[in-house]
Scaffold this active site. Structure first.
Site, PDB file in Angstrom:
ATOM      1  N   HIS A  42      59.535   7.745 -49.670  1.00  0.00           N
ATOM      2  CA  HIS A  42      59.720   6.763 -48.589  1.00  0.00           C
ATOM      3  C   HIS A  42      59.249   5.361 -49.018  1.00  0.00           C
ATOM      4  O   HIS A  42      60.013   4.410 -49.034  1.00  0.00           O
ATOM      5  CB  HIS A  42      58.913   7.194 -47.353  1.00  0.00           C
ATOM      6  CG  HIS A  42      59.285   8.525 -46.792  1.00  0.00           C
ATOM      7  ND1 HIS A  42      60.507   8.823 -46.255  1.00  0.00           N
ATOM      8  CD2 HIS A  42      58.559   9.668 -46.676  1.00  0.00           C
ATOM      9  CE1 HIS A  42      60.535  10.079 -45.827  1.00  0.00           C
ATOM     10  NE2 HIS A  42      59.366  10.614 -46.066  1.00  0.00           N
TER      11      HIS A  42
HETATM   12  O1  RIB Z   1      57.397   8.144 -42.494  1.00  0.00           O
HETATM   13  C1  RIB Z   1      56.972   7.832 -43.796  1.00  0.00           C
HETATM   14  C2  RIB Z   1      55.886   6.815 -43.762  1.00  0.00           C
HETATM   15  O2  RIB Z   1      54.764   7.327 -43.050  1.00  0.00           O
HETATM   16  C3  RIB Z   1      55.352   6.475 -45.162  1.00  0.00           C
HETATM   17  O3  RIB Z   1      54.919   5.147 -45.174  1.00  0.00           O
HETATM   18  C4  RIB Z   1      54.185   7.404 -45.328  1.00  0.00           C
HETATM   19  O4  RIB Z   1      53.178   6.858 -46.189  1.00  0.00           O
HETATM   20  C5  RIB Z   1      53.646   7.458 -43.927  1.00  0.00           C
HETATM   21  O5  RIB Z   1      52.792   6.358 -43.759  1.00  0.00           O
END
Ligand code: RIB
Ligand code: CA
Length: 322
Positions: free
Chosen positions: A239
């Site tokens: 992500h």
């Molecule tokens: O949904 C993914 C996000 O949420 C990423 O930034 C992960 O690190 C969590 O913070």
């Protein structure tokens, strides 16, 4: 050269994103600002300092930010990232301390002293960004661009069926950020869910025995063995690294203008991101939303090119000659 300010809640994927920034000669990492999110800001700040020192970059300033969301009760994601936020990987106690000023002050100072120069990438809850733009709204016109990892526009959420974690953790901050009028690239689960790396790829990076790639392997192993196994997840969703990569090469992602807002009042739907890609007035004038988009939304990703770029940069930057 991308002059980057990284707002983050390390967090395993945050750590992988930070390493990409440090491995990228076309990024000048101006500062790291931390926020409560995956784990409390005490941990995210310590983790940011320790990760920078592990990568041999102790001089990059780290500024501690907000320890809780603007309105809602705090939520954390230690069930995903481990109690310490790094999958239980114990890094040496950092020698550096955070700078004495608050993260919000660093964000304001960096953008105001370099109009049009600074790219702000937010890969955690948006509490710091919301307070910064509330204190000094003109930064919305002075920042070069804002990249946000967050939201689930046309896919299910990852913390509730409709909400993505970063938005869910501080929906009121997300609302302020989305309506501040600055140029936002929103890197949502619609794209990041496809940006997977496999365990073998992290193992390949770790064969050069650099402490950074060893740390990466250990964190990803924890995540896949602990959180992933129970859920049938066999690859790591990159992500935050994809959001960071979009700051370097926006063409890795297919973008579409959209009007995006956040649900603030729902009991079951708090933090849901609702995206209008088409004008709604044809269907029902009452549904019509402002005629302008407020983000460029990520609607597709070139996964192969992203993974190749990530692996090449990490390999070149963090390999110990045998
Ligand atoms: O949904 C993914 C996000 O949420 C990423 O930034 C992960 O690190 C969590 O913070
Ligand atoms: Ca994060």
């Amino acid at each position: 050269m991308v002059r980057l300010l990284l707002d983050t809640d390390p967090g395993i994927d945050d750590a992988l994103a930070l390493f990409l920034a440090l491995a990228s000669p076309d990024i000048q990492l101006e500062a790291v600002t931390t926020v409560s999110g995956n784990v409390h800001v005490d941990f995210t700040t310590r983790n940011a300092l320790a990760l920078l020192e592990l990568a041999g970059r102790p001089g990059i300033p780290v500024a501690r930010g907000c320890d809780r969301p603007l309105v809602r009760q705090p939520v954390i994601a230690d069930y995903v990232h481990g109690q310490n936020g790094l999958g239980g990987v114990m890094l040496p106690e950092p020698q550096q301390r955070p700078v004495s000023v608050h993260a919000v002050d660093v964000i304001l100072q960096k953008i105001l002293e370099a109009p049009g120069e600074i790219t702000l990438a937010a890969i955690g809850p948006l509490t710091n960004l919301a307070l910064a733009v509330r204190r000094e709204p003109r930064i919305a016109q002075l920042v070069r661009e804002v990249l946000v990892m967050g939201g689930a526009l046309r896919v299910p959420g990852n913390v509730t069926p409709v909400s993505e974690f970063n938005i869910f953790a501080d929906p009121h901050a997300a609302h302020i950020v989305l309506h501040a009028g600055w140029p936002i690239r929103l890197v949502s689960l619609d794209a990041t869910n496809h940006a997977d790396m496999r365990r073998e790829q992290f193992n390949a990076l770790a064969t050069r025995s650099h402490p950074v790639t060893q740390c990466m392997k250990a964190m990803v192993d924890y995540h896949l063995d602990d959180f992933g196994k129970a859920r049938g997840i066999t690859a790591f969703h990159m992500h935050d690294p994809l959001c960071l990569a979009a700051a370097i090469s926006p063409d890795l992602i297919d973008w579409k203008p959209a009007y995006v807002d956040v649900e603030l009042n729902g009991t079951l739907t708090l933090g849901a991101t609702v995206a209008y890609f088409e004008k709604m007035e044809d269907i029902d004038p009452d549904l019509a939303h402002p005629r302008r988009s407020n983000v460029l939304a990520s609607v597709g990703v070139d996964v192969e090119r992203f993974v190749a770029m990530y692996m090449e940069r990490i390999h070149n930057a963090f390999s110990l000659a045998r």
